[in-house]
Design an enzyme around this catalytic site. Structure first.
Site, PDB file in Angstrom:
ATOM      1  N   GLY A   5     -12.822  12.898   0.534  1.00  0.00           N
ATOM      2  CA  GLY A   5     -11.949  14.032   0.809  1.00  0.00           C
ATOM      3  C   GLY A   5     -11.885  14.960  -0.380  1.00  0.00           C
ATOM      4  N   CYS A   7       2.701   9.242  -4.963  1.00  0.00           N
ATOM      5  CA  CYS A   7       2.585   7.865  -5.480  1.00  0.00           C
ATOM      6  C   CYS A   7       1.313   7.608  -6.282  1.00  0.00           C
ATOM      7  CB  CYS A   7       2.664   6.876  -4.325  1.00  0.00           C
ATOM      8  SG  CYS A   7       4.171   7.087  -3.365  1.00  0.00           S
ATOM      9  N   GLY A  65      -3.932  12.443  -3.485  1.00  0.00           N
ATOM     10  CA  GLY A  65      -2.734  13.082  -4.031  1.00  0.00           C
ATOM     11  C   GLY A  65      -1.481  12.403  -3.511  1.00  0.00           C
ATOM     12  N   LEU A 104       5.160   1.041   1.186  1.00  0.00           N
ATOM     13  CA  LEU A 104       5.298   1.896   2.372  1.00  0.00           C
ATOM     14  C   LEU A 104       4.465   3.162   2.214  1.00  0.00           C
ATOM     15  CD1 LEU A 104       9.209   1.702   2.618  1.00  0.00           C
ATOM     16  CD2 LEU A 104       7.522   0.175   3.681  1.00  0.00           C
ATOM     17  N   GLU A 139       3.739   6.975   3.256  1.00  0.00           N
ATOM     18  CA  GLU A 139       4.457   8.088   3.871  1.00  0.00           C
ATOM     19  C   GLU A 139       3.878   8.340   5.256  1.00  0.00           C
ATOM     20  OE1 GLU A 139       5.055  10.899   0.224  1.00  0.00           O
ATOM     21  OE2 GLU A 139       5.381  12.020   2.068  1.00  0.00           O
ATOM     22  N   LYS A 184      -1.718  14.744   2.965  1.00  0.00           N
ATOM     23  CA  LYS A 184      -2.467  13.975   3.960  1.00  0.00           C
ATOM     24  C   LYS A 184      -1.853  14.299   5.319  1.00  0.00           C
ATOM     25  CE  LYS A 184       0.308   9.751   3.926  1.00  0.00           C
ATOM     26  NZ  LYS A 184       0.311   8.293   3.871  1.00  0.00           N
ATOM     27  N   ASP A 241      24.312   7.094  -1.629  1.00  0.00           N
ATOM     28  CA  ASP A 241      23.557   8.149  -2.316  1.00  0.00           C
ATOM     29  C   ASP A 241      24.573   9.124  -2.907  1.00  0.00           C
ATOM     30  OD1 ASP A 241      20.369   9.236  -2.005  1.00  0.00           O
ATOM     31  OD2 ASP A 241      21.860  10.719  -2.626  1.00  0.00           O
ATOM     32  N   PHE A 300      -9.803   3.323   3.361  1.00  0.00           N
ATOM     33  CA  PHE A 300      -9.863   4.107   2.119  1.00  0.00           C
ATOM     34  C   PHE A 300     -11.297   4.336   1.663  1.00  0.00           C
ATOM     35  CE2 PHE A 300      -5.693   5.105   0.218  1.00  0.00           C
ATOM     36  CZ  PHE A 300      -4.944   4.762   1.322  1.00  0.00           C
ATOM     37  N   GLU A 328       7.897  -2.033  -3.005  1.00  0.00           N
ATOM     38  CA  GLU A 328       7.600  -1.529  -1.659  1.00  0.00           C
ATOM     39  C   GLU A 328       6.139  -1.110  -1.566  1.00  0.00           C
ATOM     40  OE1 GLU A 328       6.845   1.789  -0.871  1.00  0.00           O
ATOM     41  OE2 GLU A 328       7.065   2.656  -2.858  1.00  0.00           O
TER      42      GLU A 328
HETATM   43  C1  UGA Z   1       0.523   5.093  -1.148  1.00  0.00           C
HETATM   44  C2  UGA Z   1       0.085   3.662  -0.787  1.00  0.00           C
HETATM   45  O1  UGA Z   1      -0.951   3.735   0.197  1.00  0.00           O
HETATM   46  C3  UGA Z   1       1.276   2.842  -0.256  1.00  0.00           C
HETATM   47  O2  UGA Z   1       0.848   1.507  -0.011  1.00  0.00           O
HETATM   48  C4  UGA Z   1       2.366   2.837  -1.312  1.00  0.00           C
HETATM   49  O3  UGA Z   1       3.509   2.106  -0.908  1.00  0.00           O
HETATM   50  C5  UGA Z   1       2.785   4.270  -1.586  1.00  0.00           C
HETATM   51  O4  UGA Z   1       1.646   5.007  -2.068  1.00  0.00           O
HETATM   52  C6  UGA Z   1       3.874   4.235  -2.647  1.00  0.00           C
HETATM   53  O5  UGA Z   1       3.587   3.856  -3.788  1.00  0.00           O
HETATM   54  O6  UGA Z   1       5.052   4.467  -2.316  1.00  0.00           O
HETATM   55  P1  UGA Z   1       0.986   7.343   0.242  1.00  0.00           P
HETATM   56  O7  UGA Z   1       1.380   8.011  -1.050  1.00  0.00           O
HETATM   57  O8  UGA Z   1       1.827   7.567   1.435  1.00  0.00           O
HETATM   58  O9  UGA Z   1       0.922   5.745   0.059  1.00  0.00           O
HETATM   59  O10 UGA Z   1      -0.505   7.870   0.502  1.00  0.00           O
HETATM   60  P2  UGA Z   1      -1.850   7.183   1.024  1.00  0.00           P
HETATM   61  O11 UGA Z   1      -1.837   7.011   2.485  1.00  0.00           O
HETATM   62  O12 UGA Z   1      -2.171   6.012   0.185  1.00  0.00           O
HETATM   63  O13 UGA Z   1      -2.906   8.355   0.680  1.00  0.00           O
HETATM   64  C7  UGA Z   1      -3.147   8.718  -0.674  1.00  0.00           C
HETATM   65  C8  UGA Z   1      -4.186   9.814  -0.768  1.00  0.00           C
HETATM   66  O14 UGA Z   1      -5.484   9.313  -0.486  1.00  0.00           O
HETATM   67  C9  UGA Z   1      -3.980  10.996   0.166  1.00  0.00           C
HETATM   68  O15 UGA Z   1      -4.195  12.196  -0.542  1.00  0.00           O
HETATM   69  C10 UGA Z   1      -5.035  10.774   1.236  1.00  0.00           C
HETATM   70  O16 UGA Z   1      -5.440  11.953   1.888  1.00  0.00           O
HETATM   71  C11 UGA Z   1      -6.162  10.163   0.432  1.00  0.00           C
HETATM   72  N1  UGA Z   1      -7.115   9.364   1.224  1.00  0.00           N
HETATM   73  C12 UGA Z   1      -6.734   8.218   1.832  1.00  0.00           C
HETATM   74  C13 UGA Z   1      -8.449   9.780   1.313  1.00  0.00           C
HETATM   75  O17 UGA Z   1      -8.851  10.829   0.749  1.00  0.00           O
HETATM   76  N2  UGA Z   1      -9.337   9.012   2.027  1.00  0.00           N
HETATM   77  C14 UGA Z   1      -8.954   7.861   2.637  1.00  0.00           C
HETATM   78  O18 UGA Z   1      -9.853   7.179   3.249  1.00  0.00           O
HETATM   79  C15 UGA Z   1      -7.630   7.455   2.550  1.00  0.00           C
END
Ligand code: UGA
Length: 439
Positions: free
Chosen positions: A251, A258, A255, A149, A151, A323, A32, A247, A147
């Protein structure tokens, strides 16, 4: 002999990949440009809150299998190099490939013949095909290995993935086999495909999640009108194996770093290709509406009218991160709602277990004691689904408020528990109380 892995970029994707590959038994060199970050990592100090990551980094450093450096030249000794570089949105929401375009020519002068170059962070469709030109040489095989993944779950997701996607042109290239072997210890199903399909599969997955969430968020709005309960509707849908239960929790909108970025990038790419991706555009539009809806519900809960004034009203916020499980405020719906409430004149006090301060928002006082947010508040608003909020003493919170009103934008809390604690409760996708006691 096991492959020596190079990782370029020690952000959450690069660092997780580096630590997990070391855990799987490979020698890993992670590069890095940020000297202070590399120094800290060398001392075992991990700058992001990912469960299990500090332990893996400490183990890798102790075993000597994980090395952090700013010296790109050290990648000369590696066999497979993963690009984990940021591709942030530019002013118009298109991915900015500036960092990648700067680093690839440098790597082209360093990597030895036979080294496999892997794109891991999310890149637009067609990027892998452009890599040889950017490298300035055509002898290095290029693999797309996006990926997936989440967070807050990145270590678990890396070591136990739902799938590993490996794109090469052609799909049967020997480099695909070499990268596939690296993941063998995870036992995950492997999708071997071409690079364009691999790159698109990543955008397609995040965009689908966004559509699913916006779908359930609109259903929640309908439930409020029809007197139905979105929890019951989603439970029924989720039991259908073709839909699945994940999912489907409504909510304040989706946000993070990603989903918003990737939906925007895919929309731009579809537009440029002349394809109308209306369903995705609507998902983005619904997402903005969902945030506005949450603000209106707070105004209604406090004043009895969705357009009532919040001037001078004390409101307590539970949660600021996008989240639970992370302190990340990037594109956080919670933060956007806080900003909107502040604009309407509300005086805000907030608590989030992973957020100490919001420097860019001085209208919010961040406190580390959740009970302080209730003091003299006209409403408490749950914005992030931290499970520990369920375990608070809600009767004590009710006693501290000026008016015992809860707006639960995550449907985190049990309505009966709140009623027993003396709260009037507004959830999402559930009938609102007929009249607020303060309307
Ligand atoms: C997301 C994807 O889930 C990962 O698979 C992907 O690798 C990642 O982006 C990326 O591109 O790097 P992440 O950004 O960590 O992961 O967030 P999520 O867990 O997907 O949540 C996204 C949003 O949806 C959050 O604001 C969360 O609060 C909301 N959410 C999720 C809901 O409102 N309701 C749900 O049932 C689930």
């Amino acid at each position: 002999m096991a492959e020596h892995i190079g990782i370029v970029g020690a952000g959450y994707v690069g660092l997780t990949s580096a630590a997990c590959f070391a855990r799987l038994g490979y020698q890993v060199t992670c590069v890095d440009t940020d000297e202070s970050k590399v120094d800290a990592l060398g001392r075992g100090e991990v700058p992001i809150a990912e469960p299990g990551l500090p332990e893996l980094v400490a183990q890798g450093l102790a075993d000597g299998t994980l090395v952090f450096t700013t010296a790109q030249a050290e990648l000369h000794g590696t066999d497979v190099v993963f690009l984990c570089l940021p591709t942030p949105p530019d002013g118009e929401g298109r991915p900015d490939l500036g960092v990648l375009e700067q680093v690839l020519p440098q790597l082209g002068r360093i990597l030895r013949p036979g080294c496999v170059l892997v794109t891991k962070s999310t890149v637009p469709v067609g990027t892998a095909a452009r890599v040889p030109r950017l490298l300035g040489r055509g002898d290095l095989p290029v693999v797309s290995n996006p990926e997936f993944l989440r967070e807050g779950h990145s270590v678990e997701d890396f070591l136990h993935p739902d799938r590993v996607v490996i794109g090469t042109d052609p799909p049967a290239a020997p480099s695909a086999h070499r990268v596939e072997k690296l993941y063998e210890p995870t036992g995950a199903p492997v999708v071997r495909t071409d690079t364009a399909s691999a790159e698109l599969a990543k955008y397609a997955s995040n965009a689908f999640l966004a559509v699913k969430l916006s779908y359930v968020n609109v259903l929640a709005e309908l439930c409020e009108r029809f007197g139905a309960d979105v929890g019951e509707v989603a439970r029924t849908m989720g039991l259908d194996a073709r839909i699945g239960p994940e999912f489907l929790v409504p909510g304040p909108g989706w946000g993070g770093s990603c989903l918003p970025k990737d939906t925007s990038a895919l929309l731009h790419a579809a537009d440029a290709a002349g394809v109308d991706f209306g369903i995705l555009r609507d998902a983005v539009r619904v997402n903005a509406r969902q945030r506005a809806r949450a603000v209106r519900t707070v105004r209604e809960a406090v004043t009895g009218s969705p357009s009532g004034s919040l001037a001078g009203t004390r409101i307590g916020l539970l949660g600021l991160a996008f989240k639970a499980g992370t302190g990340d405020l990037r594109d956080s719906p919670a933060l956007a709602i806080a900003i909107a409430l502040a604009r309407h004149g509300a005086e805000l006090t907030a608590h989030d277990p992973a957020v100490e301060a919001v420097p860019e928002l001085d209208a919010v006082q961040v406190v580390d004691d959740p009970y302080l947010v209730a003091k003299d508040a006209a409403a408490l608003v749950v914005l992030t689904e931290w499970p520990e909020f369920r375990d608070l003493d809600w009767a004590r919170l009710a006693a501290a408020t000026a008016r015992p009103v809860v707006v639960d934008t995550r449907n985190l809390l049990h309505p009966e528990m709140l009623a027993n604690a003396g709260f009037t409760h507004f959830g999402v996708g559930r009938p609102h109380p007929e009249a607020t006691p303060f309307g």
